[in-house]
Design an enzyme around this catalytic site. Structure first.
Site, PDB file in Angstrom:
ATOM      1  CG  HIS A 153     114.230  62.021 118.919  1.00 20.29           C
ATOM      2  ND1 HIS A 153     113.029  61.595 118.398  1.00 20.29           N
ATOM      3  CD2 HIS A 153     115.071  62.136 117.856  1.00 20.29           C
ATOM      4  CE1 HIS A 153     113.152  61.461 117.084  1.00 20.29           C
ATOM      5  NE2 HIS A 153     114.382  61.792 116.729  1.00 20.29           N
ATOM      6  CD  GLU A 154     117.775  64.962 117.741  1.00 17.00           C
ATOM      7  OE1 GLU A 154     118.594  64.376 117.008  1.00 17.00           O
ATOM      8  OE2 GLU A 154     116.608  65.208 117.377  1.00 17.00           O
ATOM      9  N   GLY A 209     115.875  69.173 116.018  1.00 13.70           N
ATOM     10  CA  GLY A 209     117.077  68.491 116.492  1.00 13.70           C
ATOM     11  C   GLY A 209     117.679  67.671 115.365  1.00 13.70           C
ATOM     12  CB  CYS A 266     112.744  61.045 113.318  1.00 12.31           C
ATOM     13  SG  CYS A 266     114.526  60.847 113.155  1.00 12.31           S
ATOM     14  CG  LEU A 267     114.594  66.380 110.522  1.00  8.60           C
ATOM     15  CD1 LEU A 267     115.768  67.355 110.534  1.00  8.60           C
ATOM     16  CD2 LEU A 267     113.413  66.968 109.767  1.00  8.60           C
ATOM     17  CD  GLN A 300     118.690  62.624 112.728  1.00 10.12           C
ATOM     18  OE1 GLN A 300     118.938  63.431 113.610  1.00 10.12           O
ATOM     19  NE2 GLN A 300     117.493  62.551 112.172  1.00 10.12           N
ATOM     20  CG  HIS A 329     119.091  60.090 116.067  1.00  5.58           C
ATOM     21  ND1 HIS A 329     118.664  59.255 115.054  1.00  5.58           N
ATOM     22  CD2 HIS A 329     118.134  61.042 116.185  1.00  5.58           C
ATOM     23  CE1 HIS A 329     117.502  59.685 114.577  1.00  5.58           C
ATOM     24  NE2 HIS A 329     117.153  60.776 115.251  1.00  5.58           N
TER      25      HIS A 329
HETATM   26 NI    NI Z   1     115.438  61.890 114.948  1.00  7.98          NI
END
Ligand code: NI
Length: 175
Positions: free
Chosen positions: A139-140, A50, A97-98, A55, A143
């Site tokens: 989660h997304e 995701g 998480c990236l 991000q 963000h």
């Molecule tokens: Ni994330």
């Protein structure tokens, strides 16, 4: 001839843009299809399941998800996603998480959510999700409101993860 979409740089904590609230995507914003395509390419390459607009430095309510990246690609592009219902029952899963590379923690969230969004064709979509998709959607969407998975764990655990990340990023910068 097709060319691969250009990858986007992924912002890493503590970049302040990860803590801002993203604005809604305007109807028919012409930049969205190409941006979504680049976000998907960036997500697959990372690899991740995701990625949210903030991000990659785009403070827009845009999310891409593919919870089965190793199988046949099955991407979902969510424009202006919203959680419209959440179960009282909770579920705990390990998340990463990236934007916090190498950091993982057990996160407890509602087990099931109902999410509505607009797709790239402008159609309204809705899903009732559980399991990995439920956690990934939450989660997304977090963000988009400047929230990170570490906000859902104890202050002690959060500080430990953030210190470890800072140390690893510093070591990486020296390589
Ligand atoms: Ni994330």
């Amino acid at each position: 001839m097709t060319t691969a979409p250009e990858l986007l740089p992924i912002l890493i904590v503590p970049d302040a843009r990860l803590r801002q609230k993203a604005r809604p995507v305007a109807p028919n914003d012409p930049r969205i299809p190409a941006l979504a395509e680049r976000m998907l390419a960036t997500m697959y390459k990372a690899p991740g399941i995701g990625l949210a607009g903030p991000q990659v430095g785009e403070l827009l309510r845009l999310v891409v998800i593919d919870i089965h990246p190793d199988d046949k690609p099955d991407p979902i592009v969510l424009v202006n996603p919203e959680i419209v219902a959440a179960s009282a029952e909770a579920a705990t899963r390990e998340e990463g998480c990236l934007s916090l590379p190498g950091q993982y923690a057990e996160v407890t969230r509602p087990a099931r959510v109902k999410v509505r969004w607009t797709d790239l064709a402008g159609a309204r979509r809705e899903v009732e999700a559980d399991g990995l998709l439920s956690a990934c959607l939450q989660h997304e969407i977090d963000h988009l409101d400047g929230r990170l998975f570490v906000d859902h764990v104890s202050a002690l655990k959060r500080n430990m993860l953030l210190r470890k990340l800072a140390k690893e990023q510093k070591a990486k910068a020296r390589e």
